[in-house]
Design an enzyme around this catalytic site. Structure first.
Site, PDB file in Angstrom:
ATOM      1  N   ALA A  63      46.826  52.574 -43.508  1.00  0.00           N
ATOM      2  CA  ALA A  63      45.396  52.843 -43.604  1.00  0.00           C
ATOM      3  C   ALA A  63      44.807  52.724 -42.205  1.00  0.00           C
ATOM      4  O   ALA A  63      45.355  52.010 -41.353  1.00  0.00           O
ATOM      5  CB  ALA A  63      44.746  51.836 -44.537  1.00  0.00           C
ATOM      6  N   GLY A 108      49.840  51.158 -45.958  1.00  0.00           N
ATOM      7  CA  GLY A 108      49.425  52.201 -46.895  1.00  0.00           C
ATOM      8  C   GLY A 108      50.356  53.401 -46.892  1.00  0.00           C
ATOM      9  O   GLY A 108      50.430  54.141 -47.882  1.00  0.00           O
ATOM     10  N   GLU A 111      53.057  52.496 -49.196  1.00  0.00           N
ATOM     11  CA  GLU A 111      52.481  52.474 -50.557  1.00  0.00           C
ATOM     12  C   GLU A 111      52.285  53.885 -51.105  1.00  0.00           C
ATOM     13  O   GLU A 111      52.502  54.145 -52.289  1.00  0.00           O
ATOM     14  CB  GLU A 111      51.161  51.698 -50.526  1.00  0.00           C
ATOM     15  CG  GLU A 111      51.379  50.228 -50.181  1.00  0.00           C
ATOM     16  CD  GLU A 111      50.084  49.455 -50.018  1.00  0.00           C
ATOM     17  OE1 GLU A 111      49.422  49.632 -48.970  1.00  0.00           O
ATOM     18  OE2 GLU A 111      49.722  48.698 -50.923  1.00  0.00           O
ATOM     19  N   GLU A 131      50.619  44.151 -43.831  1.00  0.00           N
ATOM     20  CA  GLU A 131      49.208  43.795 -44.042  1.00  0.00           C
ATOM     21  C   GLU A 131      48.900  42.319 -43.786  1.00  0.00           C
ATOM     22  O   GLU A 131      47.850  41.989 -43.233  1.00  0.00           O
ATOM     23  CB  GLU A 131      48.772  44.157 -45.473  1.00  0.00           C
ATOM     24  CG  GLU A 131      48.547  45.649 -45.695  1.00  0.00           C
ATOM     25  CD  GLU A 131      49.766  46.362 -46.260  1.00  0.00           C
ATOM     26  OE1 GLU A 131      50.897  45.856 -46.077  1.00  0.00           O
ATOM     27  OE2 GLU A 131      49.597  47.426 -46.875  1.00  0.00           O
TER      28      GLU A 131
END
Ligand code: HXC
Length: 266
Positions: A63, A108, A111, A131
């Site tokens: 992200a 992300g 993910e 993260e």
């Protein structure tokens, strides 16, 4: 920066195109991905989807940290849910989605790949859920899909340490199905997609829906749904065609399914 969809031989390739920032995903990109998956889900001529990142360095480096750095808890909730909506769109699109992971798949990015049906990667791919080093837990499905994919113990190791793993370890723990040289990764993804595209779209769609149930249903209710899905195929064109072709010793000609949409969006 864009999300590009390219159509060829009934295969849609969706490319996250922001290589200068290693394809890091901000909210705009997530909206673009949602739109791309809604469009391909509704296109009956699409029989398989490949998701990849532009350039030779990254699939998705996570992200967008710059965008996240100033978020309030409410904004973070919206951002997390937007990522969930993309993962859910990938899972609910009727066509199988192959992640062609061509480099970093971090946070992300990992993910996003986990929401795909099949993952293959290049030899230079690097995976991590870093993260916790940024002071946050995974937020786009990593705490749920990683344990289901590699098991709770290995997922806990990766999420608690944030350590990076290379393609060979990703293969060993079952995070990816196969590793290929970078210059042949997309060709391998295309071969797999074409193999899927040669099968009955209706049967593939039913299979994807039933496999999804294996992740959240009790085995007995999953089997009950399998019986229904199996029965649903009978009487459809492709079941008649597939079995007739077998006896007539010819290749079956399967039909595109009309009016496709994201499963559950009816
Ligand atoms: C914003 C990013 C970025 C990211 C890279 N960039 N990753 N920008 N968000 N996630 C930008 C860099 O700032 C830089 O911009 C450019 O891309 C190139 O990156 P470099 O760092 O210069 O490249 P390199 O030295 O090769 O290092 C590559 C890297 C590193 C190891 C991948 O960029 C890195 O560690 N990135 C962050 C990885 C990460 O922590 N991801 C998880 C994020 S959290 P400039 O402008 O300097 O050229 C997450 C949460 C998901 O994903 C859930 C949310 C709800």
């Amino acid at each position: 920066m864009s999300i590009d969809t390219n159509m060829s031989q009934q295969i849609a390739t969706i490319t996250i195109n922001n290589p200068d920032r290693l394809n890091a995903l901000d909210a705009n990109h997530l909206e673009g991905l949602l739109e791309a998956f809604r469009a391909t889900a509704g296109d009956a001529s699409v029989r398989a989807i490949i998701l990849t990142g532009a350039g030779e360095t990254a699939f998705v480096a996570g992200a967008d940290i710059k965008e996240m750095s100033t978020m309030s808890p409410e904004e973070a909730m919206r951002f997390g849910r937007l990522g969930h909506a993309v993962g859910s769109a990938i899972e609910r699109t009727p066509q199988p989605v192959i992640a062609a992971i061509n480099g970093f798949a971090l946070g992300g990015g990992c993910e996003l790949a986990l929401a795909c049906d099949i993952r293959i990667c290049s030899t230079n791919a690097v995976f991590a859920q870093p993260e916790v080093g940024l002071g946050i837990p995974p937020g786009w499905g990593g705490t749920q899909r990683l344990p289901r994919t590699v098991g709770k113990g290995i997922a806990s190791d990766l999420i608690f340490t944030g350590r990076r793993i290379r393609a060979d370890e990703a293969l060993r723990i079952g995070l990816v199905n196969a590793v290929h040289e970078q210059d042949s990764l997309m060709e391998h993804a295309s071969v797999m997609a074409r193999e899927i595209a040669g099968n009955s779209p209706a049967a593939v769609r039913l299979s994807k829906r039933l496999i999804a149930r294996s992740q959240d249903a009790h085995p007995s209710s999953g089997l009950a749904e399998e019986a229904h899905g199996f029965a649903e195929a009978f009487g459809m064109h492709d079941q008649q065609e597939g079995m007739s072709a077998f006896f007539e010793k010819r290749k079956p000609v399967f039909e595109n399914e009309p009016h496709l949409e994201l499963e559950g969006d009816a």
